[in-house]
Design an enzyme around this catalytic site. Structure first.
Site, PDB file in Angstrom:
ATOM      1  CB  CYS A   1       5.119   3.793  -0.425  1.00 52.85           C
ATOM      2  SG  CYS A   1       4.449   2.605   0.735  1.00 52.85           S
TER       3      CYS A   1
ATOM      4  CD  GLU B   1       3.815   0.544  -2.571  1.00 53.05           C
ATOM      5  OE1 GLU B   1       4.503   1.486  -2.147  1.00 53.05           O
ATOM      6  OE2 GLU B   1       3.470  -0.427  -1.869  1.00 53.05           O
TER       7      GLU B   1
END
Length: 502
Positions: free
Chosen positions: A300, A263
């Site tokens: 995030c 990620e």
């Protein structure tokens, strides 16, 4: 309970030192010394993980579920100490650490319950047809099997939920895969105390010692040797685009390439449709400011871009967001390096052509203050840098001329973790045009909410097309994430007594 770190690595059930040490950089309190990881320690951990795999992969689902629950129990038993050391290292408030600990143990317990159900095995049986013409058909049984030892890289922004015993580790252990964790140097004390919890759970449940190892610190050669070790069969990573891409390339260049589940970053765009803006532009601006600055913008899923149709409602939205951001006090960032990168992002946006600064607040040291900019759709499209993540409380308003231009802008975006529609019932036609675009761009599409905060449930997807993640078909949150560490095996005409008991 006061925690005093010993600063060692955990290798196959033993605390092990190394010659060199590094000092932590806590936001508050004294620094501590930690042993530096080495290539030799990586090799020892990987060998122990491979040896443990033969036993651990054959354990029953009930035994692995008991192990996961024991890890959760041991983490909770150290809750006060984890909060103390985690707050000192990261500067995060106690409430955030307590909430993240709840999420961490919740993930472990969720996977324990998930594997007990057995659905993740995707067990399929095609019965034999011995009388079929012109040739008989054999019996074929298929089920998912664990792939082998997994490397996990701890994340800087989530010292618990995405680190030592976080989602990647929980999913791999649930699948039947031993784990070697490369701890993040931003919170080595937190990693150590969580590793103590895992060690205690291993001993309590009788699991093989090599099922889990933690390697602290180390230079680039440590991470490189971990992803290139021939016994490591997959990698879980949460971090920067540059660092993740480098590790991804190393995995692909191995003699035996392995999957890299990274990620890497996202700006999580929001699309504010005209009727919703007409009804509540002021409230939307305030809500965005709150989401943008949550945790100093170090999520995030931080919604860094708001796309609005130019006009009076856009003016109200911008003014509301600015007013709310002006009230936000400086926040401590996770590391000096993250703070320095945020300061560089402030300067980059401030100097960009066509960008107007609505709120600039000089940040210094390890603190971050919110910044707000706006730009036209044309200038945004002409400058790729404006679509890149700035990790911190920086927001960009992109003004489009029409709903059609909003759709065009969405089509030009790179992959995202999330995309959000703010809409009312009368915006449905525009939303219908945007939804197929956004679902192609993002792993999670929201309506009338803010993406910060990721529910850990069966249906969750935390991933997306590149560069949000390196594998668009995977998620790092939710029970589907276990699939990353499994592979299907078909058994043809296998006697029932010889089939694996999973």
């Amino acid at each position: 309970m006061t925690f005093t770190p010993h600063g060692q690595h955990l290798i196959a059930g033993e605390w092990v030192g190394s010659d060199q040490r590094f000092a932590s950089e806590p936001a508050t309190g004294p620094a501590h010394k930690y042993c530096v990881g080495t290539v030799d320690l990586v090799n020892r951990a990987a060998l122990a993980a491979e040896d443990a795999f033969w036993t651990y992969s054959a354990t029953s689902r009930a035994d692995r579920a008991a192990f996961l629950n024991a890890i959760a129990d041991e983490i909770d038993a150290r809750g006060a100490a984890i909060t103390e050391v985690g707050c000192a290292e990261t500067g995060l408030p106690a409430g955030r650490l307590q909430g993240e600990r709840g999420r961490t143990v919740g993930q472990l317990r969720l996977f324990a319950a998930h594997i007990l159900k057995g659905d993740y095995l995707d067990h399929r049986v095609d019965a034999a047809q011995p009388d079929r013409q012109p040739a008989p058909r054999p019996e074929i049984v298929m089920m998912q099997q664990p792939i082998g030892p997994v490397a996990v890289f701890g994340a800087s922004n989530f010292p618990l939920a995405f680190s030592t015993a976080g989602g990647d580790t929980a999913a791999a252990l649930a699948a039947g895969c031993p784990v070697v964790v490369k701890g993040h140097s931003a919170h080595p004390g937190t990693a150590e105390i969580v590793a103590e919890a895992v060690k205690a759970a291993i001993e309590k449940t009788g699991m093989p010692k090599g099922v889990f190892s933690l390697i602290q610190g180390g230079k680039r050669d440590v991470g490189t040797s971990l992803v290139q070790h021939p016994l490591i069969k997959a990698v879980g990573f949460t971090g920067s685009l540059a660092g993740g891409r480098a590790l991804f390339d190393l995995c692909a260049q191995r003699p035996e390439p392995i999957p890299f589940f990274g990620e890497l970053g996202s700006v999580n765009p929001m699309f504010l449709l005209p009727h919703a803006m007409a009804a509540r532009a002021d409230a939307l601006g305030t809500g965005w400011a709150g989401s943008l600055t949550m945790g100093a913008g170090q999520f995030c899923t931080n919604p860094g871009i708001a796309v609005v149709i130019d006009g009076p409602n856009a003016d109200v939205f911008a003014a509301s967001a600015k007013a709310a951001l002006e009230k936000v006090a400086p926040q401590v960032m996770l590391t000096p390096g993250i703070a320095a990168a945020y300061h560089a992002g402030e300067a980059r946006f401030g100097a960009a052509s066509g960008v107007t600064a609505l709120l600039t607040a000089q940040s210094s040291g390890r603190e971050a203050r919110p910044n707000l900019f706006e730009v036209s759709a044309g200038a945004f499209a002409a400058n790729h840098d404006l679509a890149e993540e700035v990790f911190g409380p920086l927001g960009l308003i992109v003004r489009v001329a029409s709903e059609a231009e909003m759709v065009t802008l969405a089509k030009g975006l790179l992959g995202q973790l999330t995309a959000t529609l703010h809409m009312d019932a009368d915006d449905l036609d525009t939303a219908r045009r945007l939804r197929p675009v956004l679902e192609r761009k993002a792993g999670r599409v929201l309506v009338n909410g803010f993406p910060t905060g990721v529910e850990v449930v069966d249906a969750q997807v935390h991933g997306g097309p590149y560069p949000a993640s390196t594998n668009f078909g995977a998620t790092s949150v939710g029970t589907l994430s276990i699939r990353r560490f499994l592979r299907p095996v078909a058994y043809q005409n296998m006697p029932a007594e010889l089939l694996p008991t999973r």
